[in-house]
Design an enzyme around this catalytic site. Sequence first.
Site, PDB file in Angstrom:
ATOM      1  N   GLU A 148      50.794  64.037  73.078  1.00  0.00           N
ATOM      2  CA  GLU A 148      50.993  62.698  72.521  1.00  0.00           C
ATOM      3  C   GLU A 148      52.036  62.798  71.413  1.00  0.00           C
ATOM      4  OE1 GLU A 148      49.803  59.700  73.638  1.00  0.00           O
ATOM      5  OE2 GLU A 148      51.433  59.296  72.248  1.00  0.00           O
ATOM      6  N   ASN A 208      57.528  68.874  67.332  1.00  0.00           N
ATOM      7  CA  ASN A 208      57.084  68.717  65.945  1.00  0.00           C
ATOM      8  C   ASN A 208      57.781  69.706  65.012  1.00  0.00           C
ATOM      9  OD1 ASN A 208      55.493  66.528  66.347  1.00  0.00           O
ATOM     10  ND2 ASN A 208      53.538  67.515  65.909  1.00  0.00           N
ATOM     11  N   CYS A 260      49.846  66.660  61.029  1.00  0.00           N
ATOM     12  CA  CYS A 260      50.480  67.215  62.236  1.00  0.00           C
ATOM     13  C   CYS A 260      51.520  68.299  61.944  1.00  0.00           C
ATOM     14  CB  CYS A 260      51.115  66.089  63.041  1.00  0.00           C
ATOM     15  SG  CYS A 260      49.925  64.810  63.446  1.00  0.00           S
TER      16      CYS A 260
HETATM   17  C1  UGA Z   1      54.315  63.351  63.674  1.00  0.00           C
HETATM   18  C2  UGA Z   1      55.393  63.160  64.751  1.00  0.00           C
HETATM   19  O1  UGA Z   1      56.462  62.359  64.231  1.00  0.00           O
HETATM   20  C3  UGA Z   1      54.811  62.487  65.993  1.00  0.00           C
HETATM   21  O2  UGA Z   1      55.808  62.403  67.016  1.00  0.00           O
HETATM   22  C4  UGA Z   1      53.641  63.330  66.505  1.00  0.00           C
HETATM   23  O3  UGA Z   1      53.032  62.722  67.636  1.00  0.00           O
HETATM   24  C5  UGA Z   1      52.604  63.460  65.396  1.00  0.00           C
HETATM   25  O4  UGA Z   1      53.224  64.082  64.251  1.00  0.00           O
HETATM   26  C6  UGA Z   1      51.475  64.309  65.923  1.00  0.00           C
HETATM   27  O5  UGA Z   1      51.706  65.483  66.214  1.00  0.00           O
HETATM   28  O6  UGA Z   1      50.389  63.775  66.161  1.00  0.00           O
HETATM   29  P1  UGA Z   1      53.186  61.776  61.805  1.00  0.00           P
HETATM   30  O7  UGA Z   1      52.665  63.045  61.214  1.00  0.00           O
HETATM   31  O8  UGA Z   1      52.249  60.638  62.028  1.00  0.00           O
HETATM   32  O9  UGA Z   1      53.879  62.058  63.241  1.00  0.00           O
HETATM   33  O10 UGA Z   1      54.312  61.212  60.835  1.00  0.00           O
HETATM   34  P2  UGA Z   1      55.890  61.334  60.698  1.00  0.00           P
HETATM   35  O11 UGA Z   1      56.457  59.972  60.677  1.00  0.00           O
HETATM   36  O12 UGA Z   1      56.464  62.270  61.653  1.00  0.00           O
HETATM   37  O13 UGA Z   1      56.031  61.929  59.218  1.00  0.00           O
HETATM   38  C7  UGA Z   1      55.593  63.242  58.901  1.00  0.00           C
HETATM   39  C8  UGA Z   1      56.013  63.604  57.493  1.00  0.00           C
HETATM   40  O14 UGA Z   1      57.425  63.763  57.397  1.00  0.00           O
HETATM   41  C9  UGA Z   1      55.647  62.567  56.427  1.00  0.00           C
HETATM   42  O15 UGA Z   1      55.180  63.227  55.286  1.00  0.00           O
HETATM   43  C10 UGA Z   1      56.956  61.844  56.155  1.00  0.00           C
HETATM   44  O16 UGA Z   1      57.048  61.270  54.882  1.00  0.00           O
HETATM   45  C11 UGA Z   1      57.939  62.997  56.314  1.00  0.00           C
HETATM   46  N1  UGA Z   1      59.309  62.555  56.662  1.00  0.00           N
HETATM   47  C12 UGA Z   1      59.556  61.948  57.848  1.00  0.00           C
HETATM   48  C13 UGA Z   1      60.348  62.797  55.759  1.00  0.00           C
HETATM   49  O17 UGA Z   1      60.140  63.368  54.669  1.00  0.00           O
HETATM   50  N2  UGA Z   1      61.610  62.408  56.106  1.00  0.00           N
HETATM   51  C14 UGA Z   1      61.893  61.796  57.291  1.00  0.00           C
HETATM   52  O18 UGA Z   1      63.075  61.484  57.537  1.00  0.00           O
HETATM   53  C15 UGA Z   1      60.822  61.563  58.194  1.00  0.00           C
END
Ligand code: UGA
Length: 437
Positions: A148, A208, A260
């Site tokens: 997913e 990821n 994640c």
């Molecule tokens: C992540 C992946 O994006 C999903 O595709 C995956 O399905 C999910 O893990 C999982 O394995 O279940 P998620 O952890 O919900 O999703 O959130 P993200 O939007 O990916 O953000 C993760 C972290 O990265 C957050 O702390 C966010 O603030 C940080 N982030 C994200 C940044 O610091 N910069 C960015 O440009 C993007």
Amino acid sequence: MKITVIGTGYVGLVSGVCFSEFGFDVVCVDNNVAKITALQRGDIPLYEPGLDKLLLKNIQAERLSFSTDAKESVRDADIVFIAVGTPSKSDGSADLSCVYQAVDELAASVNKDAVLVIKSTVPVGTTRAVKNFLLNRGVKLDVVFNPEFLKEGAAVEDFMHPDRVILGVESERAREILSHVYRPLYVFNIPIVFTSLETAELSKYASNAFLAMKITFINEIANLCECCGADVNEVALAMGLDKRIGDQFLQAGPGYGGSCFPKDTSALEDFAHKLGAAMPLVNETIRSNGDRRQRMVEKILQACDHDVKGKNISVLGVTFKADTDDMRDSPSIDIIEELIKRGARIKIYDPSFSKQAEKIFSDVVWSKNAYDNCSDADAVVIITDWSEFRALNLKELRHRVRNPLLIDLRSMYPVSEVKASGFAYCSVGRGFEKLES
Ligand code: UGA
């Protein structure tokens, strides 16, 4: 088509609700009685925009139900999805006990023609091991791995309009049944990629880890920008316009958190090591992201003249990202704890009013909105990129604070705008703009 989903965390619940929205009959199962009772009433135990409406709609349409009885719920299921948690163990490896507990529980009663689909993120080789585990109990099932890719806060949209669906399958029959389950995505021309079990399992970790590495890379570029006068937001924009790079996941900040990326990069490092493959980029990503929080503390200290003792720090946003109440591995935890240790007085406003956060931070004051939170502040620190912090009325804020210092760990504002409103501005990947004396 009857679908049973075991596990009602983010992945299980969103998948179950969205499959019912596609028109399938879905039972979601969890051994947490309180959670299932709440879900039966239509109460969602997590904060996910749009999920509540779909849940109620499909309960009312009698396509969606909830149960604590896994054995009974799998008896006449055509497909059983396992979407239980695989948290990190202390050595970084993935804890598969919930997966095996679920498989063990369903083995005796599962419909022998059902397809078993592992949706939990599991190390390479696990799906095959599950298949063999069942064979040893005399149960011969088609077992599939279907990762997913949904993000918290955008989970429904990500499920309904994914970039791709990956299916690790080993039989033509499983391929046909899973094609049917994902047929509703056909209208959007979503690519459905069939692979081996191992390839599908690794695709999830590789995706990821790559995204985690991309964030870590831009954070390193941000460090460099701070030394050379460049602006990381503009560098990210310039890079992202190259289609080979893409503009997503290039937002510099306090480092990635959540349930994640930290867990999956550690598990990847662990199982790659056990298989004898070196992953220096992944190792360095984990280490560099780990260091990031201390660097953010140092940034705050530097902006506060290296002394926060007795100072009022107004924190805006504590969840690991916007649009969630999830605090798992949030950078805010380490940052705030360190500031408290150094004697800072912390006030917090988070738009999710996260119950998890209230349990984590005891020695703080909670506010109902951003402006009240900033009253008498010696420094305002934005940690989470909630949309409502993008357009704060800085002039109004200027009247509330004791000392006009904005420390923005998500670099959400144009430097000139903050300066013009009379704040000193310390952000990530750009110079520290002090007030002219
Ligand atoms: C992540 C992946 O994006 C999903 O595709 C995956 O399905 C999910 O893990 C999982 O394995 O279940 P998620 O952890 O919900 O999703 O959130 P993200 O939007 O990916 O953000 C993760 C972290 O990265 C957050 O702390 C966010 O603030 C940080 N982030 C994200 C940044 O610091 N910069 C960015 O440009 C993007």
